[in-house]
Design a protein around this motif. Structure first.
Motif, PDB file in Angstrom:
ATOM      1  N   GLU A  41      62.260  -0.627  -0.169  1.00 50.52           N
ATOM      2  CA  GLU A  41      61.426  -1.926   1.047  1.00 50.52           C
ATOM      3  C   GLU A  41      60.395  -2.369  -0.236  1.00 50.52           C
ATOM      4  OE1 GLU A  41      63.075  -3.701   2.778  1.00 50.52           O
ATOM      5  OE2 GLU A  41      64.894  -2.052   3.048  1.00 50.52           O
ATOM      6  N   PRO A  43      58.065  -6.008  -0.706  1.00 55.28           N
ATOM      7  CA  PRO A  43      57.531  -6.657   0.476  1.00 55.28           C
ATOM      8  C   PRO A  43      57.984  -8.234   0.262  1.00 55.28           C
ATOM      9  CG  PRO A  43      55.740  -5.200   0.543  1.00 55.28           C
ATOM     10  CD  PRO A  43      56.427  -4.961  -0.396  1.00 55.28           C
ATOM     11  N   LEU A  46      61.977  -8.422   0.283  1.00 57.12           N
ATOM     12  CA  LEU A  46      62.435  -8.863   2.020  1.00 57.12           C
ATOM     13  C   LEU A  46      61.969  -9.953   2.094  1.00 57.12           C
ATOM     14  CD1 LEU A  46      63.563  -7.002   4.005  1.00 57.12           C
ATOM     15  CD2 LEU A  46      60.803  -5.771   3.913  1.00 57.12           C
ATOM     16  N   SER A  47      60.787 -10.129   1.794  1.00 58.56           N
ATOM     17  CA  SER A  47      60.675 -11.425   1.912  1.00 58.56           C
ATOM     18  C   SER A  47      62.125 -12.496   1.755  1.00 58.56           C
ATOM     19  CB  SER A  47      59.625 -11.840   1.748  1.00 58.56           C
ATOM     20  OG  SER A  47      58.245 -11.720   2.336  1.00 58.56           O
ATOM     21  N   ARG A  49      64.175 -11.672   0.377  1.00 54.89           N
ATOM     22  CA  ARG A  49      65.761 -11.885   0.792  1.00 54.89           C
ATOM     23  C   ARG A  49      66.886 -12.444   2.349  1.00 54.89           C
ATOM     24  NH1 ARG A  49      68.360  -8.055   4.477  1.00 54.89           N
ATOM     25  NH2 ARG A  49      66.773  -6.543   4.571  1.00 54.89           N
ATOM     26  N   VAL A  50      64.924 -11.970   2.868  1.00 54.68           N
ATOM     27  CA  VAL A  50      64.755 -12.638   5.511  1.00 54.68           C
ATOM     28  C   VAL A  50      65.039 -14.392   4.247  1.00 54.68           C
ATOM     29  CG1 VAL A  50      63.938 -13.286   7.163  1.00 54.68           C
ATOM     30  CG2 VAL A  50      64.275 -10.808   5.590  1.00 54.68           C
ATOM     31  N   MET A  51      64.908 -14.705   3.889  1.00 53.07           N
ATOM     32  CA  MET A  51      64.789 -15.868   3.950  1.00 53.07           C
ATOM     33  C   MET A  51      66.055 -16.709   3.070  1.00 53.07           C
ATOM     34  SD  MET A  51      61.227 -18.080   2.192  1.00 53.07           S
ATOM     35  CE  MET A  51      61.024 -17.866   0.313  1.00 53.07           C
ATOM     36  N   GLU A  53      68.990 -15.040   4.194  1.00 49.31           N
ATOM     37  CA  GLU A  53      69.485 -15.421   5.197  1.00 49.31           C
ATOM     38  C   GLU A  53      69.458 -16.113   6.508  1.00 49.31           C
ATOM     39  OE1 GLU A  53      72.625 -13.059   4.921  1.00 49.31           O
ATOM     40  OE2 GLU A  53      71.899 -12.361   3.286  1.00 49.31           O
ATOM     41  N   ALA A  54      68.001 -16.079   6.200  1.00 47.31           N
ATOM     42  CA  ALA A  54      67.875 -17.337   6.936  1.00 47.31           C
ATOM     43  C   ALA A  54      68.328 -19.097   7.059  1.00 47.31           C
ATOM     44  CB  ALA A  54      66.185 -17.295   7.771  1.00 47.31           C
ATOM     45  N   GLN A  79      71.508  -0.387   3.085  1.00 43.86           N
ATOM     46  CA  GLN A  79      70.885  -1.032   4.280  1.00 43.86           C
ATOM     47  C   GLN A  79      72.401  -2.476   3.993  1.00 43.86           C
ATOM     48  OE1 GLN A  79      68.602  -0.468   6.044  1.00 43.86           O
ATOM     49  NE2 GLN A  79      68.759  -2.983   7.460  1.00 43.86           N
TER      50      GLN A  79
END
Lengths: 291, 291
Positions: A41, A43, A46-47, A49-51, A53-54, A79
């Protein structure tokens, strides 16, 4: 004298074993920290990847260089499948609600749309060999050695450090092999929807003329059968964005009377635009972006 | 005899030290694994959080029980602010492009919309005290002790294990304190947009009649000044969903001639519906869901 020798020997054995023990512990700790059954992970990655997805991060052409290892870990160490299974559960719950609402005598017009690439069929083996679009520079010594040239190298155009962003001809070669593995949780939803009486449409930006038969064959081999129609890109939509092409195809379905109850895709361009569907489900994909 | 005793002593010391060494290594590994400067990455809770951000998980009323600690860690140990800063960077890059495209003589109609709660102002202190909606059952012994009763307990209606999902009166009491901290990366974007000449509208589902003055005061105190208009829920929209109310308000802005270039919110209901804006930015929020 014997017991003294024994004591010294025991001490020696302990001292000799200690580094091994430490190494073993260290390895166990490293496994737990960096490969705890999931992606390491980082950090910042991860940020990112979430950006993705959103739908906050758009228009990117390759995975950020520092996140290539992260993305590989995310996709291959659990994951990704965990996330995917969660999304498919949400979709199945929603489908149950819709099916319950439709009553005992549905008119056969409740439809779902599925994208194909990295929705039904996985291109992970392909993108892994491409380092997710990121080219690691090779030492000059190896540049002319065939073993270090990828199969999509074009000696006329590729610089020694080439960008490996989307490469249509290499992707076509891969897709023609009909070797894309099916994605099990998506096949599970697909089958459940057919069982509930939904009409399932597969909608892909793949070129129909060149990839039609191999796509149908690959789907069949991986268990995706019983769908209503396979809709692929016809010559008139070549060069158009996925979003424009897919919106037009969905509009045709709606014009035919279908109600698009759900829409499943790994790209936001599958899920936005006209006639997107009553509810959309975004499958994770940190490997590439399609506008 | 002395050297034999020394050897035995050495062996004893080694043996005695071994468990401490192991514990130290274990602690170091645990620190690295579970608090690597970010939230502890429970794989299932991470899946859930990403589903929330991608709008795959909808209509949830409280954080899943097993993820309350994860959400607290996510919000308070760095990853939330890291994610937020990433989204604000994307927004600032996009604003630069829009501003560059508008040329040297803009007409003053390029607008941005910001939500307020958990977009401009943080309610983290409030939701933390509410355990993000999740009620831990109290042992019967403590149930009548005032220290273990939350300030929104209503003895007429609360069962001993109550749901702490959204509680309008407790939230109103919190908002009236004007104690919501501003969210620095959002203030940074807000200020940059004003500097570039955008008109900024703050659009909140908070009740105007009861919370108007304290909301304006809280915003001012946290540095959010210079915006064009603060739009809050009027009596006619009470009981309507946030999405319906906000779409109607945005439509009014568009009818006035504004072009909504960007829209920033922590809920998908801020960012979908009519006149959502040319591009939307989803700020992370795993604490609650607003339909």
């Amino acid at each position: 004298m014997a017991s003294r020798a024994l004591a010294a020997w025991r001490q020696l054995v302990l001292l000799a074993l200690l580094p091994h023990l430490l190494l073993l512990l260290d390895a166990a700790a490293a496994r737990q920290c960096f490969w705890p059954g999931q992606a390491p992970e980082d950090p910042g990655c991860l940020s990112w990847r979430v950006m993705v997805e959103a739908n906050n991060a758009r228009g990117w052409r390759t995975v950020p260089a520092q996140c290539v290892g992260y993305v590989k870990g995310y996709m291959t160490r659990g994951q990704y499948l965990r996330d995917l299974a969660g999304v498919m559960e949400q979709a199945a719950d929603y489908a149950d609600q819709v099916a319950a609402g439709a009553g005992a005598d549905p008119d056969g017009l409740d439809a779902w749309v599925f994208d194909i690439d990295d929705t039904c069929l996985s291109n992970l083996p392909y993108y892994e060999t491409k380092q997710f679009g990121y080219a690691r520079p090779l030492p000059p010594l190896f540049l002319h050695h065939s073993r270090y040239r990828s199969d999509d190298d074009d000696s006329e155009t590729s610089p020694s450090i080439q960008s490996r962003a989307y490469d249509p001809s290499a992707f076509k070669a891969w897709a023609s092999k009909e070797a894309c593995p099916g994605i099990p949780p998506v096949l599970g939803l697909f089958t459940a929807l057919l069982d509930k009486g939904f009409k399932v449409f597969l909608l892909s930006g793949r070129d129909e003329e060149t990839l039609g038969p191999c796509t149908a064959g690959n789907l069949e081999a991986e268990g995706f059968s019983g769908y209503e129609r396979l809709i692929m890109r016809t010559p008139e939509y070549r060069g158009q964005s996925s979003s424009v092409f897919k919106s037009a195809m969905r509009k045709q379905l709606v014009d035919e009377g279908y109600r698009i109850r759900g829409n499943v895709g790994d790209q936001w361009s599958d899920l936005q635009g006209g006639c997107a569907g009553d509810r959309v489900f975004k499958i994770p994909n940190p490997m590439y972006f399609v506008p």
